[in-house]
Design a protein around this motif. Structure first.
Motif: not given
Length: 692
Positions: A598-609
């Motif tokens: 993603p662009s910007g300050p947001h953090t993407l949730e990781s798909p492999l926990k």
């Protein structure tokens, strides 16, 4: 494809050492520092027509604006180099004048790329007998103010004819005469005149064709245009479209088919933009478009023209350089690039600096060069005697990569006595392709690829040298390659990218050490029994085809049957995942699973926990299901499944390529220290055997 790739080729008989000044043929020229492409475009989209005779469309203007966005944001074409005509502005006279303007624009140099797009209604008309057309109908596009025959629905209507293909062809020929034949034409319309709607009155699917009157086109229609430029052929589907020398044409369908828009978008436009979003024009030839574009039911896109093997836009729009954010470093001459080794950045990579990624200035602020490399970032400094224009630019700043830096050389070998050797030596420096870090090898043992002429066919054989492949019995990539330097250069560029991405690896295998990651490869069983609205029911078989100890997948292919991958995370860290399949048959790299950055300050949730699993091709993983085939004449084929794992999401969109041939306070739990940013890969050979 080779007739017998499992048989090792005969060893080379020559033992001569190639002289230094002959061996290292470097066909690279320095790139222009003013990087914004010199591409000029005309985009036409018509949804609503002045005459009620022509039903409204919903997606023509939207498609035009999507292509405009692609040119401006994807290719960074300046807005003033793009002319647009939408709806009421797309009159007959305006369209013709816009074509003429391209031929007269003093900013356009000979050979500059020109892109022309039309979306709207098409149709067919009866030609005047004087035109001596071999077909009963000729094809036309319908401008906004077209009235065709005297239109009773418009009071006091002035007759405005449609624009016949011979007029469009003459206008394009005029542009080619003045500006060269680097012209790409896309028409998302059809000419079957078989109706305007594929379903009932509320259907979301419309057909981009309209019924026209039975009258003949006047023999003098646009005679002033095509009388002087009649040497070209028509830019539409049909038997009259032969010998396209002035341009390359991409059309929505065959002449008897329907060009469809669905839910407000033309199907060709969507499919073509989806391809362009994942494949750089620098890596796409016109002949590759139809092979890589997604299939459109009941619609057969066409790509025609004499220069099928030419790169899109003749290779003059190079997107090998990506754009990354820059932050200020600790000293006045240090800058931090938000990309590192995991992104494929190398020491000495060069970047042009701009104020804003979306509004790049024609004049960049200056040049920065990578001086120190980390996993996800790099320190950059201005090169000697080349300071930034501003002594200390204030962020936000964007860096556009223009040179790849110090990468491993890709070496290929041609026997010096081979007839193709002298041909390559003579013509390679004139190739339009960017053969960075690609060199002729002194000795066959040093080469990543071998090329030799097969007699008596005089076609080229391309052979693999990678022992990770040849140890399993696959030696030959292709044995019927035309001895054309431009075509071979194209294959070399793809092969070099393939090898560099295959070999790219983390220095420290922090993630994959100690069997932290498990990989399963499974045949899937399909059951058609499912509840309405659910996806197909795919379940994996128990047998894991990936050998845990040997780290290899070796299986007998059941062609047409689905296969899936399961990645198991035995650590407590959440991980981001990208999966690619590397195909040694044609150097294609396919994306099996992508973690979008993603662009910007947001953090993407990781798909492999941490402690979790990620199924691909079945279950809840969300990836497409894939299958495998063995080509005719082959008994074994070898590919690689490469899995990228990281603690931080990063952009790997530049890897894939098509064939060379997409709170309440209280007691708190103990917080583990945040993991250091790292990345890792797993490379697994995929051996595919024919069932006995």
């Amino acid at each position: 494809m080779p007739a017998n790739p499992t048989k090792p080729p005969a060893p080379y008989q020559d033992g001569r050492k190639i002289d230094e000044d002959i061996a290292n043929i470097n066909a690279v020229e320095d790139r222009d520092h003013c990087y914004l492409p010199r591409l000029f475009a005309l985009i036409i989209g018509i949804d609503t027509y002045q005459s009620k005779q022509f039903p409204s469309l919903r997606g023509a203007v939207r498609d035009g604006k999507k292509f405009q966005d692609y040119l401006m944001k994807g290719l960074r074409v300046p807005e003033d180099q793009i002319s647009t005509l939408f709806n009421e502005r797309a009159t007959r006279s305006a369209i013709i004048e816009a074509f003429k303007d391209l031929s007269k624009d003093c900013r356009i140099n000979e050979g500059d790329p020109i892109f022309i797009f039309y979306a709207g209604h098409g149709g067919q008309k009866t030609p005047h007998p004087d035109w001596k057309e071999p077909n009963k109908k000729i094809e036309v596009i319908i401008p906004y103010d077209c009235t065709d025959d005297s239109d009773s629905l418009i009071p006091h209507a002035v007759f405005v004819p449609s624009i016949p293909d011979i007029t469009i062809a003459a206008l394009i020929n005029q542009i080619a005469t003045e500006k060269g034949n680097n012209i790409t034409v896309v028409f998302d319309s059809c000419h079957s005149a078989s109706g305007t709607r594929s379903g009932g009155g509320n259907s979301s699917t419309l057909v981009r064709s309209a019924l026209l009157g039975d009258s003949q086109l006047d023999s003098n229609t646009d005679r002033d245009i095509w009388d002087c430029h009649s040497s070209g052929t028509r830019p539409y589907a049909g038997s009259s479209r032969r010998g396209l020398k002035s341009h390359m044409l991409i059309s929505a369908c065959k002449s008897f088919e329907k060009a469809v828009e669905h839910e407000g978008r033309g199907k060709l436009s969507v499919a073509l933009l989806n391809l362009l979003d994942v494949v750089s024009p620098k890596k796409l030839r016109y002949c590759d478009i139809l092979a890589n574009i997604e299939q459109i039911p009941e619609q057969s896109p066409q790509c025609e023209g004499d220069d099928q093997t030419r790169l899109l836009f003749d290779g003059k729009v190079d997107l090998s350089g990506k754009v990354y954010p820059i932050n200020l470093g600790s000293t006045s001459v240090e800058y931090i690039l938000e990309a590192g080794a995991a992104h494929g950045i190398a020491i000495d990579a060069e970047f042009m600096v701009y104020r804003d990624a979306d509004k790049m200035l024609k004049l960049p602020l200056g040049t920065l060069v990578v001086d120190e490399l980390g996993a996800f970032s790099a320190k950059m400094k201005p090169p000697p005697a080349s300071p930034l224009i501003s002594s200390r630019p204030i962020p936000p700043l964007s860096a556009l990569q223009t040179k790849v830096g110090t990468l491993a050389k890709f070496l290929f070998y041609i026997p010096p006595e081979d007839p193709f050797y002298s041909l390559y030596q003579r013509e390679a420096p004139r190739s339009a392709l960017n053969l960075q870090n690609i060199f002729l090898a002194h000795e066959p043992a040093d080469a990543h690829l071998k090329i030799r002429t097969s007699l008596p066919s005089k076609l080229l054989i391309i052979e693999l040298t990678d022992t990770r492949v040849t140890r399993h019995g696959m030696y030959v990539v292709a044995d019927q390659v035309k001895p054309d330097v431009e075509n071979v250069s194209w294959i070399l560029e793809r092969a070099a990218h393939y090898r560099r991405e295959l070999d790219r690896d983390s220095v420290e295998h922090v993630i994959t050490d100690n069997d932290n990651i498990g990989v399963g490869f499974y045949r899937l069983d399909y059951s058609p029994l499912r509840r309405f609205g659910q996806k197909e029911n795919l379940t994996r078989r128990d047998e894991n085809l990936c050998d845990k100890d040997k780290k290899i997948i070796d299986f007998v292919v059941d062609e047409g049957m689905p296969y899936g991958v399961c990645i198991q995370n035995h650590t407590m860290e959440d991980l981001y995942v990208n999966v690619f399949f590397f195909d040694n048959r044609d150097f294609a790299i396919s994306s099996y699973y992508t973690t979008h950055c993603p662009s910007g300050p947001h953090t993407l949730e990781s798909p492999l926990k941490g402690g979790g699993v990620l199924p691909l091709g079945y279950g809840s993983g969300g990836a497409e299901t894939f299958t495998y085939t063995i080509n005719q004449g082959h008994d074994i084929e070898v590919g690689f499944l490469k899995i990228y794992l990281s603690t931080k999401a990063f952009d790997l969109s530049g890897i894939a390529q098509g064939s060379a041939l997409t709170q309440i306070r209280g007691p708190e739990r103990w917080q583990r220290p945040p993991p250091s940013e790292t990345w890792d890969t797993i490379l697994i050979p995929v051996i595919q055997r024919r069932r006995p």
